[in-house]
Enzyme design. Structure first.
Site, PDB file in Angstrom:
ATOM      1  N   CYS A 113       0.316   9.144   6.599  1.00 15.66           N
ATOM      2  CA  CYS A 113       1.513   8.895   5.799  1.00 15.66           C
ATOM      3  C   CYS A 113       2.650   9.382   6.662  1.00 15.66           C
ATOM      4  O   CYS A 113       2.810  10.578   6.860  1.00 15.66           O
ATOM      5  CB  CYS A 113       1.488   9.651   4.473  1.00 15.66           C
ATOM      6  SG  CYS A 113       3.079   9.484   3.633  1.00 15.66           S
ATOM      7  N   CYS A 116       5.456  11.462   4.403  1.00 15.79           N
ATOM      8  CA  CYS A 116       5.141  12.770   3.827  1.00 15.79           C
ATOM      9  C   CYS A 116       3.642  13.010   3.900  1.00 15.79           C
ATOM     10  O   CYS A 116       3.115  13.265   4.969  1.00 15.79           O
ATOM     11  CB  CYS A 116       5.683  12.878   2.410  1.00 15.79           C
ATOM     12  SG  CYS A 116       5.359  11.445   1.374  1.00 15.79           S
ATOM     13  N   SER A 117       2.940  12.937   2.790  1.00 19.37           N
ATOM     14  CA  SER A 117       1.509  13.267   2.850  1.00 19.37           C
ATOM     15  C   SER A 117       0.701  12.478   1.832  1.00 19.37           C
ATOM     16  O   SER A 117      -0.272  12.980   1.301  1.00 19.37           O
ATOM     17  CB  SER A 117       1.322  14.762   2.612  1.00 19.37           C
ATOM     18  OG  SER A 117       1.900  15.104   1.367  1.00 19.37           O
ATOM     19  N   CYS A 118       1.110  11.229   1.543  1.00 16.01           N
ATOM     20  CA  CYS A 118       0.373  10.414   0.579  1.00 16.01           C
ATOM     21  C   CYS A 118      -1.081  10.289   1.047  1.00 16.01           C
ATOM     22  O   CYS A 118      -1.341  10.065   2.231  1.00 16.01           O
ATOM     23  CB  CYS A 118       1.001   9.040   0.451  1.00 16.01           C
ATOM     24  SG  CYS A 118       2.696   9.142  -0.137  1.00 16.01           S
TER      25      CYS A 118
HETATM   26 FE    FE Z   1       3.527  10.448   1.605  1.00 18.09          FE
END
Ligand code: FE
Length: 210
Positions: A113, A116-118
Site C-alpha cells: 500500500c 499507508c498500510s491497507c
Molecule cells: Fe493504505
C-alpha cells in the site's frame, strides 16, 4: 529483511517524532502499564499472535483450497471477499473487497500500500511493521526485484513482477505457486506450506520436506 528493518528504524529517526496516532497509542500503553492494568509482554504476545499465528492461517486455508479446486480459484480471482465469506465465514473489517492474484511460471505478484498500510486483515491478520514502513512502500514499486531478494526471494529475470497497490477499496491476496511434490497432499497439509509473507508476495510457498 534486516536491511529493510534498519531502513525502517532510520526512517523513524529521520522523522524525529512518531505520528500522532502512534504517539497516542504509546501514551495509552504507558499509562495502562504504569497503573498496572496491562502487562506489556502480554500485549506483545497478543500482537504477535494476530500478526503471525491466527490471522494468516485464514489466508493459508484459502490458498490451499485454491490449489486443489480450480473453480474456487477462478472465483476468488473475481471476488475473494464474497467467496470466502460464503465458504469459510471469513469476514470483517478491512476485508470488504479482496481479490486474489495468482503467481504463475511467468508472473510473480507482490502487494503493497504505497499510501499507508491497507492490508487484507480478514485473511492475513495484522500487517507486519515492515509492510507499513516508508522504505518498503517506496522501494517495492521502484526496485521490486532487489527488495524481494532482501527477503531471500530470487525471482528470475525472465519472470515478470507485478506490484499491486492496495487501497481502502481494494486489497489483494497472493496465491503462491503450489510446490511440486504435493500432489497427494490434503488441504490442511497444503495450508501448512503457506506463510503470511508468501501471501503478500515477498516469499514463495515453502517446499515440502524431503
Ligand atoms: Fe493504505
Amino acid at each position: 529483511m534486516a536491511e529493510l528493518e534498519n531502513m525502517h528504524d532510520n526512517e523513524i529517526k529521520k522523522s524525529h517524532l512518531p505520528s500522532d496516532l502512534d504517539l497516542r497509542v504509546k501514551t495509552l500503553e504507558t499509562l495502562l502499564t504504569e497503573k498496572g492494568l496491562i502487562d506489556p509482554e502480554t500485549l506483545d504476545a497478543l500482537v504477535d499472535t494476530y500478526e503471525n499465528k491466527i490471522g494468516p492461517r485464514n489466508g493459508a486455508k484459502v490458498v490451499a483450497r485454491a490449489w486443489v479446486d480450480e473453480t474456487f480459484k477462478l472465483l476468488i480471482k473475481e471476488n475473494c471477499s464474497k467467496v470466502i465469506k460464503e465458504e469459510f465465514g471469513f469476514k470483517g473489517r478491512q476485508g470488504e473487497h479482496i481479490i486474489a492474484v495468482e503467481n504463475t511460471p511467468k508472473i510473480h505478484n507482490v502487494v503493497v500500500c504505497t499510501l499507508c498500510s491497507c492490508y487484507p486483515w480478514t485473511v492475513l491478520g495484522l500487517p507486519p511493521t515492515w509492510y507499513k514502513s516508508a522504505p518498503y512502500r517506496a522501494r517495492i514499486v521502484q526496485e521490486p526485484r532487489s527488495v524481494l531478494a532482501e527477503f531471500g526471494t530470487i525471482i528470475p529475470k525472465e519472470k515478470e513482477i507485478r506490484v499491486w497497490d492496495s487501497t481502502s477499496e481494494l486489497r489483494y491476496l497472493v496465491i503462491p505457486q503450489r510446490p511440486l511434490g504435493t500432489d497427494d497432499w490434503t488441504e490442511d497439509k497444503l495450508a501448512s506450506l503457506v506463510s503470511r509473507n508468501a501471501m503478500i508476495g515477498v516469499s514463495l510457498a515453502e517446499e515440502p520436506p524431503l
